[in-house]
Motif scaffolding. Structure first.
Motif, PDB file in Angstrom:
ATOM      1  N   THR A  13      -7.091  12.416   7.431  1.00  0.00           N
ATOM      2  CA  THR A  13      -6.782  12.259   6.097  1.00  0.00           C
ATOM      3  C   THR A  13      -5.341  11.939   6.003  1.00  0.00           C
ATOM      4  O   THR A  13      -4.439  12.423   6.584  1.00  0.00           O
ATOM      5  N   ASP A  15      -1.853  11.322   3.989  1.00  0.00           N
ATOM      6  CA  ASP A  15      -1.141  12.055   2.914  1.00  0.00           C
ATOM      7  C   ASP A  15       0.287  11.360   2.423  1.00  0.00           C
ATOM      8  O   ASP A  15       1.023  10.727   3.576  1.00  0.00           O
ATOM      9  N   ALA A  68      -3.057   6.391  -7.865  1.00  0.00           N
ATOM     10  CA  ALA A  68      -3.706   6.790  -6.518  1.00  0.00           C
ATOM     11  C   ALA A  68      -5.279   6.186  -6.702  1.00  0.00           C
ATOM     12  O   ALA A  68      -5.807   5.630  -5.718  1.00  0.00           O
ATOM     13  N   ARG A  72      -6.894   3.407  -4.047  1.00  0.00           N
ATOM     14  CA  ARG A  72      -8.093   3.474  -3.324  1.00  0.00           C
ATOM     15  C   ARG A  72      -8.827   2.361  -3.568  1.00  0.00           C
ATOM     16  O   ARG A  72      -9.654   2.108  -2.602  1.00  0.00           O
ATOM     17  N   TRP A  83     -12.884   5.341   2.401  1.00  0.00           N
ATOM     18  CA  TRP A  83     -11.864   6.727   2.014  1.00  0.00           C
ATOM     19  C   TRP A  83     -12.184   6.919   0.516  1.00  0.00           C
ATOM     20  O   TRP A  83     -12.669   6.290  -0.238  1.00  0.00           O
ATOM     21  N   ASN A  85      -9.949   9.648  -2.526  1.00  0.00           N
ATOM     22  CA  ASN A  85      -8.517  10.399  -2.757  1.00  0.00           C
ATOM     23  C   ASN A  85      -8.617  11.551  -3.800  1.00  0.00           C
ATOM     24  O   ASN A  85      -9.596  11.449  -4.556  1.00  0.00           O
ATOM     25  N   ASP A  88      -2.801  13.109  -3.931  1.00  0.00           N
ATOM     26  CA  ASP A  88      -2.046  12.155  -2.942  1.00  0.00           C
ATOM     27  C   ASP A  88      -2.759  12.299  -1.476  1.00  0.00           C
ATOM     28  O   ASP A  88      -2.240  11.811  -0.755  1.00  0.00           O
ATOM     29  N   ASP A  89      -3.899  12.975  -1.585  1.00  0.00           N
ATOM     30  CA  ASP A  89      -4.560  13.057  -0.116  1.00  0.00           C
ATOM     31  C   ASP A  89      -5.674  11.849  -0.176  1.00  0.00           C
ATOM     32  O   ASP A  89      -6.541  11.897  -1.162  1.00  0.00           O
ATOM     33  N   PHE A  90      -5.806  11.359   0.916  1.00  0.00           N
ATOM     34  CA  PHE A  90      -6.799  10.150   1.186  1.00  0.00           C
ATOM     35  C   PHE A  90      -7.760  10.493   2.421  1.00  0.00           C
ATOM     36  O   PHE A  90      -7.435   9.806   3.558  1.00  0.00           O
TER      37      PHE A  90
END
Length: 336
Positions: A13, A15, A68, A72, A83, A85, A88-90
């Motif tokens: 992940t 971030d 975001a 992505r 990936w 999202n 803000d987490d990918f």
């Protein structure tokens, strides 16, 4: 690239560092970015102009999510990054043989666009067979066998235990706190097989909805909180089967109450239209009389409603092996 290598997955992940602070407020919107904050030294409120998106503000969330999502999509289409999202987490996947390349590609992609990626040891982790994403653990150790395991983070369950222990010891749980816990319980339960919280926690639910006023914690609520904790620890994690392509099982159930409510009957039919096999058709039927029917008749619920549910439970018990890792559609002939 062999078939085994093509199924040998790893994940991580990515971030963003202080993501909202990386997005400036537009000059045309600065007039809306004034924040009133209490100054304890002066004993009064002071106004400040936010230079970046205020974390948690509704408009800021929508604005950031658009950015975001754009990041992505660009990474997926131009760089073939696998990936997704969530804010803000990918979370990112790749093949074991390619993990180094895709990690550097993703990080350089953000740097090229001026975004800062978190380099904290707890967040900037390399690809691995098991990684954390959005509060859950994704286990890819059996990806070669087309299986992915999803389970709760142990630290999150421990934190829940501490919250419940505090409620039990203090004997106090407000409606606001109950609703906060309810959301955490629902999220944790979503990573497991079975949905029992809504059915097994009626007193706790009443506190959440305000039907149980006050903050006192009755013994029934304590028992419910202890039950859900035990369930979260022992329930089977979700297993995603990548190679499951069979059609869903179809189950039709029905019930009847006849003879002046003296005799009940239940039944079910199963149809399995699995690819490559002739349709499998199985069925059962039974009468519900005597003590069993009397037990249902003393219940506050209408007896026919209970009878309509009974063949569903029986079907799950009889055909559970055939249902394993399958989508199942159950047609119940009763709105209640």
């Amino acid at each position: 690239l062999s078939l085994t290598q093509a199924r040998d997955l790893v994940g991580r992940t990515l971030d963003l560092e202080a993501a909202y602070k990386q997005v400036s407020v537009a000059d045309s919107s600065r007039w809306t970015a004034a924040l009133s904050i209490f100054n304890p030294v002066l004993g009064c409120n002071q106004l400040f102009v936010a230079e970046v998106l205020p974390f948690g503000a509704t408009a800021a969330v929508y604005a950031f999510n658009r950015l975001a999502r754009a990041l992505r999509v660009v990474g997926t289409r131009l760089l073939s990054l696998v990936w997704s999202n969530y804010f803000d987490d990918f979370p990112q996947l790749d093949l074991e043989v390619m993990k180094g390349d895709s990690q550097s590609t993703a990080e350089e992609f953000f740097k090229l666009l001026g975004w800062q990626v978190s380099e904290k040891p707890g967040k900037c982790k390399p690809f691995a067979k098991s990684f954390e994403a959005l509060g859950v653990v994704v286990d890819l150790s059996r990806s070669v066998a087309n299986e992915v395991l999803v389970k709760n983070k142990e630290s999150r369950l421990v934190a829940l235990e501490l919250q419940v222990a505090d409620i039990v010891s203090s004997g106090v749980c407000s409606q606001a706190r109950a609703n906060s816990l309810r959301g955490v319980f629902q999220f944790a339960e979503g990573q497991l097989y079975g949905r029992v919280a809504a059915l097994m926690m009626p007193v706790f639910k009443s506190r959440c909805l305000g039907a149980l006023p006050g903050c006192h914690v009755p013994l029934e609520m304590i028992a419910e909180l202890q039950f859900i904790l035990q369930f979260l620890w022992v329930a089977i994690p979700r297993t995603l089967i990548a190679h499951e392509t069979r059609l869903p099982l179809l189950i039709f159930t029905d019930a009847a109450l006849e003879g002046g409510d003296a005799m009940g009957s239940v039944g079910a039919v199963l149809i399995d239209r699995s690819a490559g096999l002739p349709d499998v058709r199985q069925f059962f039927g039974a009468e519900v009389v005597g003590a069993a029917l009397e037990k249902f008749q003393t219940d506050s619920t209408k007896v026919i409603t209970v009878l309509e549910v009974l063949p569903v439970v029986a079907a799950i018990n009889f055909w559970k092996d055939r249902m394993l890792h399958r989508r199942v559609f159950v047609f119940v002939d009763n709105d209640g």
